[in-house]
Scaffold this motif. Structure first.
Motif, PDB file in Angstrom:
ATOM      1  N   UNK A 381       2.598   3.934 -15.300  1.00 46.48           N
ATOM      2  CA  UNK A 381       1.662   2.842 -15.049  1.00 46.48           C
ATOM      3  C   UNK A 381       0.962   3.051 -13.717  1.00 46.48           C
ATOM      4  N   UNK A 382      -0.359   2.975 -13.742  1.00 49.04           N
ATOM      5  CA  UNK A 382      -1.171   3.104 -12.533  1.00 49.04           C
ATOM      6  C   UNK A 382      -2.080   1.886 -12.436  1.00 49.04           C
ATOM      7  N   UNK A 383      -2.247   1.365 -11.231  1.00 51.36           N
ATOM      8  CA  UNK A 383      -3.020   0.138 -11.053  1.00 51.36           C
ATOM      9  C   UNK A 383      -3.796   0.199  -9.750  1.00 51.36           C
ATOM     10  N   UNK A 384      -4.943  -0.465  -9.724  1.00 49.96           N
ATOM     11  CA  UNK A 384      -5.708  -0.639  -8.484  1.00 49.96           C
ATOM     12  C   UNK A 384      -6.409  -1.988  -8.548  1.00 49.96           C
ATOM     13  N   UNK A 385      -6.681  -2.551  -7.386  1.00 50.36           N
ATOM     14  CA  UNK A 385      -7.317  -3.864  -7.336  1.00 50.36           C
ATOM     15  C   UNK A 385      -7.592  -4.248  -5.896  1.00 50.36           C
ATOM     16  N   UNK A 386      -7.672  -5.542  -5.581  1.00 50.38           N
ATOM     17  CA  UNK A 386      -7.960  -5.964  -4.214  1.00 50.38           C
ATOM     18  C   UNK A 386      -6.768  -5.832  -3.271  1.00 50.38           C
ATOM     19  N   UNK A 387      -5.576  -5.624  -3.825  1.00 53.74           N
ATOM     20  CA  UNK A 387      -4.376  -5.388  -3.025  1.00 53.74           C
ATOM     21  C   UNK A 387      -3.846  -3.996  -3.350  1.00 53.74           C
ATOM     22  N   UNK A 388      -2.969  -3.480  -2.496  1.00 53.14           N
ATOM     23  CA  UNK A 388      -2.437  -2.152  -2.771  1.00 53.14           C
ATOM     24  C   UNK A 388      -1.385  -1.758  -1.757  1.00 53.14           C
ATOM     25  N   UNK A 389      -0.756  -0.619  -2.021  1.00 56.21           N
ATOM     26  CA  UNK A 389       0.381  -0.177  -1.232  1.00 56.21           C
ATOM     27  C   UNK A 389      -0.034   0.350   0.139  1.00 56.21           C
ATOM     28  N   UNK A 390       0.583  -0.225   1.168  1.00 53.82           N
ATOM     29  CA  UNK A 390       0.476   0.302   2.535  1.00 53.82           C
ATOM     30  C   UNK A 390       1.876   0.239   3.135  1.00 53.82           C
ATOM     31  N   UNK A 391       2.615   1.309   3.008  1.00 51.25           N
ATOM     32  CA  UNK A 391       3.955   1.334   3.585  1.00 51.25           C
ATOM     33  C   UNK A 391       3.872   1.466   5.102  1.00 51.25           C
ATOM     34  N   UNK A 392       4.797   0.818   5.765  1.00 54.96           N
ATOM     35  CA  UNK A 392       4.895   0.874   7.211  1.00 54.96           C
ATOM     36  C   UNK A 392       5.499   2.214   7.616  1.00 54.96           C
ATOM     37  N   UNK A 393       4.638   3.138   8.058  1.00 52.47           N
ATOM     38  CA  UNK A 393       5.098   4.400   8.647  1.00 52.47           C
ATOM     39  C   UNK A 393       6.185   5.044   7.792  1.00 52.47           C
ATOM     40  N   UNK A 394       5.849   5.327   6.509  1.00 56.09           N
ATOM     41  CA  UNK A 394       6.863   5.804   5.569  1.00 56.09           C
ATOM     42  C   UNK A 394       6.299   6.965   4.754  1.00 56.09           C
ATOM     43  N   UNK A 395       6.989   8.114   4.737  1.00 52.77           N
ATOM     44  CA  UNK A 395       6.475   9.272   3.985  1.00 52.77           C
ATOM     45  C   UNK A 395       6.395   9.031   2.487  1.00 52.77           C
ATOM     46  N   UNK A 396       7.066   7.986   1.982  1.00 51.73           N
ATOM     47  CA  UNK A 396       7.026   7.700   0.549  1.00 51.73           C
ATOM     48  C   UNK A 396       5.675   7.135   0.101  1.00 51.73           C
ATOM     49  N   UNK A 397       4.773   6.860   1.056  1.00 52.73           N
ATOM     50  CA  UNK A 397       3.429   6.403   0.715  1.00 52.73           C
ATOM     51  C   UNK A 397       2.736   7.393  -0.225  1.00 52.73           C
TER      52      UNK A 397
END
Length: 528
Positions: A381-397
């Motif tokens: 599942x892939x999604x995009x919209x007005x919100x999205x992932x921003x990890x805090x200083x994390x290589x898993x981004x």
């Protein structure tokens, strides 16, 4: 005004962030935006301050009263604690009116809320404090011990204010007015840590814009609440499912919300009648537990029920509808996305399907090379919209965001009617004897048997088949977990779904490992 750049300096680089969509008219935000102003203060400014806002045991706050308390606390934070815009403030406590006031106070002052689950222990709190470099905490006095133990190992946490006494005394001496900090729409206001179903939690950074965008999408188009609704539920405000469903979404439409500390099924059912609640948010396991007790309580006020947090089994949907007549509104969200992005309202709900893409978002099912798959084929599942992932200083981004898409870690297919159908977490697909088997599908079949209260299904290594399907089952009290029950459940699954999917091993347990929000921790079952 001096601003701490901590959060902005630790955002993922632009090339690792997802593509954002702002196509809906409701997603056109001004450059300066403070979500506390939009969610709380604007109702008072419009003369709606006397409307009921926060309800709790022996307490009924209007919008004006919540605003006044939040303003006083904001003054304590700024004038007494030296809070500057961008500083992180940890909140620790069960759902309560005071927790809501603290949340708004931090946001009003330009701070960044770091929500933490009430049941976290010191060893779990310490890495969150250090990751977010939290200098100040607001903590329920009843939960102080574990935070103090964590503080001893995390010296960055310099000040802790306890509510249930100290904070209220300081706030009472302050005037009930406060000028909200003039924050930008892309200033971080929330660091929400993932619930840890797969191990080490990740801090997800959300802007003021994200909070308001979430209000403009799923609630506006799927839930469709009114100002007369009374929200209630079990998810903690530290969990974005709870923050949205029990605070942000009701206030966005001028409604009221019930905040109670212990919202177990036994407590939630009588509270619905006591507060005349109309909209409920809780997890599938809670709906299943409550369904058998519905006849003992007055649920006549209830009109909408929302499930998220983990997949909703068709058996649970059916059980709740038979008990109440209410069709559950299912949805999939993610801490990384803030809230629900695929869902169906009551009129379009279908057993076995999560729903359609929420307006404001786009979704697709991709293969391993990132190509979109046709309907009927299982992929990521892939999604995009007005919100999205921003990890805090994390290589898993870089694992979560690829080519502009947020990859949620869920395996889905699109049905013939365009609804998205959940299969499993991508790491919960079981490959046995050449067959791909979705653990949640086997769980759904087991839950149809009247002896099964709860279950979890994972793959277990097997020399001959690569993996076999193993089920961990919690039986209802009147049933015995013996060899005869194993055969009964195995035969039942063979008759319910394709026979090759049946659990070749079944282990009976008194309980299953779950997060505080009710999510099954399958990684612990696999480790076992």
């Amino acid at each position: 005004m001096k601003t701490d750049p901590f959060a902005r300096d630790r955002l993922p680089p632009p090339e690792q962030q997802p593509e954002y969509l702002f196509d809906l008219p409701g997603l056109q935000f001004p450059p300066r935006l403070n979500c506390a102003t939009e969610l709380l203060d604007r109702w008072v400014e419009r003369g709606q301050g006397d409307r009921p806002c926060i309800l709790g045991p022996g307490l009924r706050w209007t919008y004006a009263e919540l605003q006044a308390q939040a303003n006083r606390i904001a003054r304590v934070l700024v004038e007494d604690m030296g809070l500057e815009p961008g500083h992180r403030v940890l909140l620790r406590g069960a759902n309560s009116p005071m927790m809501a006031a603290c949340w708004f106070a931090v946001v009003k002052a330009g701070g960044i809320v770091v929500g933490t689950m009430p049941l976290l222990r010191a060893r779990e709190l310490q890495p969150l404090i250090e990751k977010a470099q939290v200098g100040l905490a607001l903590c329920d006095v009843e939960l102080a011990a574990e935070l103090e133990a964590a503080r001893a190992q995390a010296p960055v946490l310099r000040r802790v204010l306890h509510y249930g006494g100290e904070l209220e005394r300081l706030a009472a001496a302050k005037p009930p007015t406060f000028e909200n900090v003039d924050t930008a729409l892309d200033d971080t206001c929330l660091i929400a840590f993932t619930s840890g179903t797969t191990g080490v939690p990740k801090g997800t950074m959300h802007f003021h814009r994200d909070v308001m965008a979430a209000c403009a999408c799923w609630p506006a188009h799927v839930l469709r609440p009114t100002a007369d609704d009374v929200f209630i539920g079990s998810p903690p405000l530290a969990f974005t499912f709870g923050l949205g469903g029990l605070l942000v979404f009701p206030l966005a439409v001028g409604a009221s919300t019930v905040l109670i500390g212990k919202a177990s099924p036994d407590a939630l059912l009588p509270a619905i009648g006591a507060y005349r609640a109309t909209v409920m948010f809780t997890a599938p396991t809670s709906y299943r537990a409550m369904a058998t007790q519905v006849s003992q309580h007055d649920l006549s006020s209830l009109r909408k029920c929302v499930s998220a947090g983990e997949a909703l089994p068709a058996a649970t949907r059916q059980l709740w509808k038979q008990a109440t007549g209410i069709e559950i509104i299912d949805g999939i969200g993610a801490t990384e996305m803030f809230h629900i992005f695929i869902s169906a309202d009551e009129a379009h709900a279908r057993p076995g399907a999560t729903g359609y893409v929420v307006p404001g978002y786009r979704a697709a099912v991709l293969d391993d090379e990132g190509r979109e798959l046709p309907p009927g084929q299982v992929g990521r599942l892939a999604v995009k919209g007005p919100t999205g992932c921003r990890y805090l200083d994390d290589p898993r981004q870089s694992h979560y965001v690829k080519n502009g898409w947020n990859l949620t870690g869920d395996a889905y297919l699109v049905g013939a009617d365009g609804q998205f159908e959940y299969q499993a977490r991508t790491d919960d697909m079981i490959v046995s004897g050449g067959y791909n088997i979705a653990g949640p599908e086997v769980e759904g079949a087991l839950l149809l048997h009247p002896a099964v209260a709860e279950c979890g299904v994972v793959g277990q290594a097997d020399e001959a088949r690569g993996q076999i399907v193993k089920a961990y089952v919690v039986l209802r009290p009147e049933h015995e977990g013996d060899a005869a029950m194993v055969r009964t459940l195995q035969d039942f699954v063979k008759q319910t779904i394709a026979p090759y999917k049946y659990p070749r091993e079944i282990e009976f347990r008194a309980s299953l490992p779950r997060t505080e929000t009710g999510k099954l921790q399958r990684f612990k079952l696999r480790a076992a």
